[in-house]
Design an enzyme around this catalytic site. Sequence first.
Site, PDB file in Angstrom:
ATOM      1  N   ASP A 102      44.055 -53.008 -68.594  1.00  0.00           N
ATOM      2  CA  ASP A 102      44.267 -51.616 -68.177  1.00  0.00           C
ATOM      3  C   ASP A 102      43.364 -50.631 -68.910  1.00  0.00           C
ATOM      4  OD1 ASP A 102      46.283 -52.582 -66.516  1.00  0.00           O
ATOM      5  OD2 ASP A 102      47.803 -52.361 -68.068  1.00  0.00           O
TER       6      ASP A 102
ATOM      7  N   LYS B   9      38.939 -50.513 -65.981  1.00  0.00           N
ATOM      8  CA  LYS B   9      37.850 -51.297 -65.374  1.00  0.00           C
ATOM      9  C   LYS B   9      37.569 -50.865 -63.936  1.00  0.00           C
ATOM     10  CE  LYS B   9      40.338 -54.942 -66.388  1.00  0.00           C
ATOM     11  NZ  LYS B   9      41.361 -54.361 -67.274  1.00  0.00           N
TER      12      LYS B   9
ATOM     13  N   GLY C 223      45.798 -54.704 -61.724  1.00  0.00           N
ATOM     14  CA  GLY C 223      45.995 -53.477 -60.961  1.00  0.00           C
ATOM     15  C   GLY C 223      44.890 -52.537 -61.408  1.00  0.00           C
ATOM     16  N   HIS C 224      43.879 -52.365 -60.570  1.00  0.00           N
ATOM     17  CA  HIS C 224      42.711 -51.566 -60.944  1.00  0.00           C
ATOM     18  C   HIS C 224      42.736 -50.260 -60.161  1.00  0.00           C
ATOM     19  CE1 HIS C 224      40.369 -55.364 -62.440  1.00  0.00           C
ATOM     20  NE2 HIS C 224      41.527 -55.172 -63.035  1.00  0.00           N
TER      21      HIS C 224
ATOM     22  N   GLN D 122      42.258 -58.208 -66.472  1.00  0.00           N
ATOM     23  CA  GLN D 122      42.960 -58.296 -67.766  1.00  0.00           C
ATOM     24  C   GLN D 122      42.012 -57.837 -68.888  1.00  0.00           C
ATOM     25  OE1 GLN D 122      43.450 -61.388 -65.521  1.00  0.00           O
ATOM     26  NE2 GLN D 122      44.785 -59.842 -64.700  1.00  0.00           N
TER      27      GLN D 122
HETATM   28  P1  GDP Z   1      42.226 -51.351 -65.140  1.00  0.00           P
HETATM   29  O1  GDP Z   1      43.289 -52.366 -64.889  1.00  0.00           O
HETATM   30  O2  GDP Z   1      41.382 -51.685 -66.324  1.00  0.00           O
HETATM   31  O3  GDP Z   1      41.387 -51.044 -63.923  1.00  0.00           O
HETATM   32  O4  GDP Z   1      43.003 -50.002 -65.521  1.00  0.00           O
HETATM   33  P2  GDP Z   1      44.318 -49.399 -64.794  1.00  0.00           P
HETATM   34  O5  GDP Z   1      43.921 -48.828 -63.495  1.00  0.00           O
HETATM   35  O6  GDP Z   1      45.428 -50.387 -64.814  1.00  0.00           O
HETATM   36  O7  GDP Z   1      44.745 -48.290 -65.836  1.00  0.00           O
HETATM   37  C1  GDP Z   1      43.905 -47.240 -66.179  1.00  0.00           C
HETATM   38  C2  GDP Z   1      44.635 -45.922 -65.844  1.00  0.00           C
HETATM   39  O8  GDP Z   1      43.994 -44.851 -66.492  1.00  0.00           O
HETATM   40  C3  GDP Z   1      44.588 -45.585 -64.372  1.00  0.00           C
HETATM   41  O9  GDP Z   1      45.750 -44.887 -64.026  1.00  0.00           O
HETATM   42  C4  GDP Z   1      43.365 -44.694 -64.253  1.00  0.00           C
HETATM   43  O10 GDP Z   1      43.425 -43.812 -63.148  1.00  0.00           O
HETATM   44  C5  GDP Z   1      43.431 -43.943 -65.548  1.00  0.00           C
HETATM   45  N1  GDP Z   1      42.154 -43.546 -66.137  1.00  0.00           N
HETATM   46  C6  GDP Z   1      40.969 -44.204 -66.114  1.00  0.00           C
HETATM   47  N2  GDP Z   1      40.056 -43.552 -66.894  1.00  0.00           N
HETATM   48  C7  GDP Z   1      40.678 -42.490 -67.408  1.00  0.00           C
HETATM   49  C8  GDP Z   1      40.282 -41.446 -68.300  1.00  0.00           C
HETATM   50  O11 GDP Z   1      39.177 -41.414 -68.802  1.00  0.00           O
HETATM   51  N3  GDP Z   1      41.231 -40.523 -68.636  1.00  0.00           N
HETATM   52  C9  GDP Z   1      42.492 -40.547 -68.127  1.00  0.00           C
HETATM   53  N4  GDP Z   1      43.330 -39.604 -68.499  1.00  0.00           N
HETATM   54  N5  GDP Z   1      42.901 -41.505 -67.282  1.00  0.00           N
HETATM   55  C10 GDP Z   1      42.012 -42.474 -66.932  1.00  0.00           C
HETATM   56  P1  IMO Z   2      44.394 -55.530 -65.407  1.00  0.00           P
HETATM   57  O1  IMO Z   2      43.304 -56.293 -64.711  1.00  0.00           O
HETATM   58  C1  IMO Z   2      47.561 -55.565 -68.436  1.00  0.00           C
HETATM   59  C2  IMO Z   2      49.704 -59.338 -68.979  1.00  0.00           C
HETATM   60  C3  IMO Z   2      51.168 -59.378 -68.588  1.00  0.00           C
HETATM   61  C4  IMO Z   2      51.686 -60.414 -69.560  1.00  0.00           C
HETATM   62  C5  IMO Z   2      50.533 -61.396 -69.653  1.00  0.00           C
HETATM   63  C6  IMO Z   2      50.688 -62.616 -68.760  1.00  0.00           C
HETATM   64  O2  IMO Z   2      45.034 -54.494 -64.550  1.00  0.00           O
HETATM   65  O3  IMO Z   2      43.919 -55.011 -66.727  1.00  0.00           O
HETATM   66  P2  IMO Z   2      50.449 -63.016 -66.146  1.00  0.00           P
HETATM   67  O4  IMO Z   2      51.201 -62.409 -65.003  1.00  0.00           O
HETATM   68  O5  IMO Z   2      48.971 -62.826 -66.098  1.00  0.00           O
HETATM   69  O6  IMO Z   2      50.808 -64.454 -66.385  1.00  0.00           O
HETATM   70  O7  IMO Z   2      50.997 -62.224 -67.449  1.00  0.00           O
HETATM   71  O8  IMO Z   2      49.371 -60.687 -69.283  1.00  0.00           O
HETATM   72  N1  IMO Z   2      48.784 -58.880 -67.905  1.00  0.00           N
HETATM   73  C7  IMO Z   2      48.185 -57.696 -67.889  1.00  0.00           C
HETATM   74  N2  IMO Z   2      48.328 -56.633 -68.720  1.00  0.00           N
HETATM   75  N3  IMO Z   2      46.667 -55.528 -67.418  1.00  0.00           N
HETATM   76  C8  IMO Z   2      46.509 -56.577 -66.596  1.00  0.00           C
HETATM   77  O9  IMO Z   2      45.540 -56.628 -65.652  1.00  0.00           O
HETATM   78  C9  IMO Z   2      47.320 -57.719 -66.792  1.00  0.00           C
HETATM   79  N4  IMO Z   2      47.430 -58.912 -66.173  1.00  0.00           N
HETATM   80  C10 IMO Z   2      48.319 -59.620 -66.876  1.00  0.00           C
HETATM   81  O10 IMO Z   2      51.783 -58.122 -68.741  1.00  0.00           O
HETATM   82  O11 IMO Z   2      51.850 -59.820 -70.824  1.00  0.00           O
HETATM   83 MG    MG Z   3      45.376 -52.487 -64.654  1.00  0.00          MG
END
Ligand code: GDP
Ligand code: IMO
Ligand code: MG
Length: 425
Positions: free
Chosen positions: A13, A16, A40-41, A221
């Site tokens: 998270d 990416k 979840g991107h 991840q």
């Molecule tokens: P990913 O899994 O690495 O793609 O990241 P996620 O989407 O799960 O989580 C990142 C969260 O931070 C999302 O809700 C984005 O919209 C938000 N986000 C990304 N970059 C920034 C930033 O620079 N500032 C803030 N405040 N939010 C951001």
């Molecule tokens: P993105 O790509 C954050 C964590 C789960 C759990 C562990 C194992 O959005 O960054 P799994 O279902 O993969 O067997 O769970 O890994 N986990 C993540 N945490 N971002 C993710 O993906 C994750 N994908 C798995 O919460 O601790």
């Molecule tokens: Mg994510």
Amino acid sequence: MKVDVLLGLQWGDEGKGKVVDVLTPRYDVVARFQGGPNAGHTLEFEGQKYVLRSIPSGIFQGNKVNIIGNGVVLDPALFKAEAEAFEATGHPLKDRLHISKKAHLILPTHRILDAAYEAAKGASKVGTTGKGIGPTYTDKVSRNGLRVGDILHNFEEKYAAAKARHEKILKSLNYTYDISEAEKLWMEGIDYLRQFHLVDSEHEINNLLKEGKSVLCEGAQGTMLDVDFGSYPFVTSSNTICAGACTGLGLAPNKIGEVYGIMKAYCTRVGAGPFPTELFDETGKKIRDLGHEYGAVTGRERRCGWVDLVALRYAIMINGVTQLILMKSDVLDNFETIKACVAYKVDGEEIDYFPFDIAEGVEPVYVELPGWKTDMTKMTSEDEFPEEFNAYISFLEEQLGAPIKIVSVGPDREQTIERYIDEEH
Ligand code: GDP
Ligand code: IMO
Ligand code: MG
């Protein structure tokens, strides 16, 4: 010939999806190489927010090839729901998305097994996303898996055999379940999948490279969730590191160019497992609230803490990171001081490397820096950065030994500031 890899350096998270979307115009191909719908991107642009799970984050940017590689695990039911929701936004999908025949299928019983294994672990459960990731990769490695290419011939038979095997295991665990509805949706997903380009993606990607095309590999991840190098056993079941791009796409290591390591200005983690810099106080709560730190897929509260430079140095080493991308610094816009963990104290002794066991008795050693107390969310150039923020990023660069080339100051595509732009990256 050019393959760059973008991956998370923390526990996922990091942002990416946002940065892949921003960088996609510079590439011809975007490819996912591991993970599955546990990811979840999030992408935001033109006032809209999108969350992608299995579809690569290059899908919104013009007519690029987006590949789901062999290292990915795919749930046809979730994929159908995601793809249909995506198409409903008016963006074309079927011509742009290619799926490896070698990607493994997540079966409805894999999800049940995920839940059953978690239940059996009791208090020591991993806190998985419940998407069947572990059991699917287990079947892959134990040579029992079903692959996307299997849906093209005698699929019913192969499915029935795999399901029967899973049912036996579930029976031995005394685990009760009902998959009739899930199975129906899953079978619809299988039919839906047949409409896509199901390809030998290793050939395709290498042929595209030969034609001079460039590829951006999108990690899922983060490094600390890598099955080999993460905080085992509290990890996911794939190699999230740079080497995963080679095995997950059929790319030779010498094809890799830039490795973009992406990190938050603080740190979060979802699910169980060690997290040395975790904050249980008001500051942790403030970061969670300001950063909206709730899971994009599960909605779960993310645990929050200060940035951990020990873990980051380890991640940078394992991945061969050539440039850093700093996310969500805007979340810290209103802090008097900011802390960064520069070492760990274990049994009274200070260490600056990531040890075998971080579960027990690891105490972070912090350096405290002045906050910048400035709203950075509308800034468009590094010339506007406050002095304290410049000092903070110089400190990070020095500690981490890599340049921070992008600073993200908000979730929107536009809230992205490049540094060192005079130099060719
Ligand atoms: P990913 O899994 O690495 O793609 O990241 P996620 O989407 O799960 O989580 C990142 C969260 O931070 C999302 O809700 C984005 O919209 C938000 N986000 C990304 N970059 C920034 C930033 O620079 N500032 C803030 N405040 N939010 C951001
Ligand atoms: P993105 O790509 C954050 C964590 C789960 C759990 C562990 C194992 O959005 O960054 P799994 O279902 O993969 O067997 O769970 O890994 N986990 C993540 N945490 N971002 C993710 O993906 C994750 N994908 C798995 O919460 O601790
Ligand atoms: Mg994510």
